[in-house]
Write a protein that holds these residues in place. Sequence first.
Motif, short mmCIF file in Angstrom:
data_model
loop_
_atom_site.label_atom_id
_atom_site.label_comp_id
_atom_site.label_asym_id
_atom_site.label_seq_id
_atom_site.Cartn_x
_atom_site.Cartn_y
_atom_site.Cartn_z
N VAL A 25 2.73 6.11 4.24
CA VAL A 25 1.31 5.84 4.10
C VAL A 25 0.63 7.14 3.70
N LEU A 26 -0.19 7.07 2.65
CA LEU A 26 -0.83 8.27 2.12
C LEU A 26 -2.19 8.51 2.78
N GLY A 27 -2.21 9.40 3.76
CA GLY A 27 -3.45 9.88 4.35
C GLY A 27 -4.43 8.80 4.76
N ASP A 28 -5.72 9.09 4.60
CA ASP A 28 -6.78 8.18 5.02
C ASP A 28 -6.89 6.95 4.13
N SER A 29 -6.28 6.98 2.94
CA SER A 29 -6.38 5.85 2.02
C SER A 29 -5.61 4.63 2.54
N LEU A 30 -4.63 4.86 3.41
CA LEU A 30 -3.75 3.80 3.94
C LEU A 30 -2.96 3.10 2.84
N ALA A 31 -2.86 3.74 1.67
CA ALA A 31 -1.99 3.21 0.62
C ALA A 31 -0.55 3.28 1.13
N ALA A 32 0.10 2.12 1.19
CA ALA A 32 1.38 2.03 1.88
C ALA A 32 2.51 1.67 0.93
N ALA A 92 10.85 5.40 -0.43
CA ALA A 92 9.55 4.93 0.07
C ALA A 92 8.42 5.61 -0.69
N SER A 93 8.53 6.92 -0.89
CA SER A 93 7.49 7.66 -1.63
C SER A 93 7.41 7.17 -3.08
N LYS A 94 8.53 6.79 -3.65
CA LYS A 94 8.55 6.28 -5.02
C LYS A 94 7.73 5.00 -5.15
N GLY A 95 7.67 4.22 -4.07
CA GLY A 95 6.91 2.99 -4.10
C GLY A 95 5.45 3.18 -4.46
N HIS A 96 4.88 4.35 -4.13
CA HIS A 96 3.49 4.62 -4.46
C HIS A 96 3.28 4.71 -5.98
N CYS A 97 4.34 5.01 -6.71
CA CYS A 97 4.24 5.19 -8.17
C CYS A 97 4.48 3.89 -8.94
N LEU A 128 3.11 -1.65 -1.13
CA LEU A 128 2.62 -2.63 -0.16
C LEU A 128 1.11 -2.77 -0.16
N GLY A 129 0.42 -2.03 -1.01
CA GLY A 129 -1.04 -2.09 -0.96
C GLY A 129 -1.56 -1.25 0.18
N ILE A 132 1.40 2.48 9.00
CA ILE A 132 2.72 3.06 8.83
C ILE A 132 3.78 2.23 9.54
N THR A 133 3.46 1.67 10.71
CA THR A 133 4.45 0.86 11.42
C THR A 133 4.77 -0.42 10.65
N SER A 134 3.74 -1.05 10.06
CA SER A 134 3.98 -2.23 9.23
C SER A 134 4.86 -1.88 8.03
N ALA A 135 4.61 -0.71 7.44
CA ALA A 135 5.42 -0.28 6.30
C ALA A 135 6.87 -0.06 6.71
N GLU A 136 7.08 0.55 7.88
CA GLU A 136 8.44 0.76 8.37
C GLU A 136 9.16 -0.58 8.59
#
Length: 217
Positions: free
Chosen positions: A63-70, A176-181, A91-92, A96-100
């Motif tokens: 999850v990226l910071g305050d944006s909650l982009a997961a 997981a980080s790649k998913g943001h791209c 995941l939109g 972080i727990t939901s993402a895990e």
Amino acid sequence: MDGKSYLEDGLICRIKAWFKIAEQAKQNSDLCSPPSNTHRMDLQVGWKPPREGWVQVQTDGSVLGDSLAAAAGGLIRDRFGRCLDAFSCNLGVCSITSAELKGATVGLERAWQLGFRAVELNLDSQTAINIIKNWQDDDHQHGLFASKIGQLLTRDWQVEVKHVFRECNYSADFLASKGHCLPFGTHYFDVCDPHLYHWLLYDVMGNTMTRSINMMI
């Protein structure tokens, strides 16, 4: 999967993965002081292969910071460390727990689809593991994911859920980080991302990192 633009995307994802690792390490160091009856102990930790006849499903969330982009990601590996399958999810917005938990769900579903029946699921989130092992209530905020994982675990196969340190889970962290791209949704890779091989090689070469843990006196 060729071309400059793809390589640049992969590099960006690797940089994000390193920043995420550094940020979480700082957060861990800022936690409150341990109880007086503990002392710090340094351990050398690194990736450990599954035993013969088993595969290892490594998953992670991001999850990226305050944006909650997961995002979430993971891979299936044999005991030689080879990547048998890999995925990343955008995941939109979620916790972080939901993402895990989403990463663990996709990883287990994929292992079942591919015919593996002896699976070691590795996560570096103790919170997610506790939910998986102790879930009883569908109304829990993570009940949807926990229920799905619970259903998967009741199938006719062997699944061991194990906690690993983040230093043992860099390959999944990268995915997981790649998913943001990537666009929203789950993306499977028939040919693993060439940048992933950096982390696979890092693991199979036996590299370790120092991890400080609290030990009871």
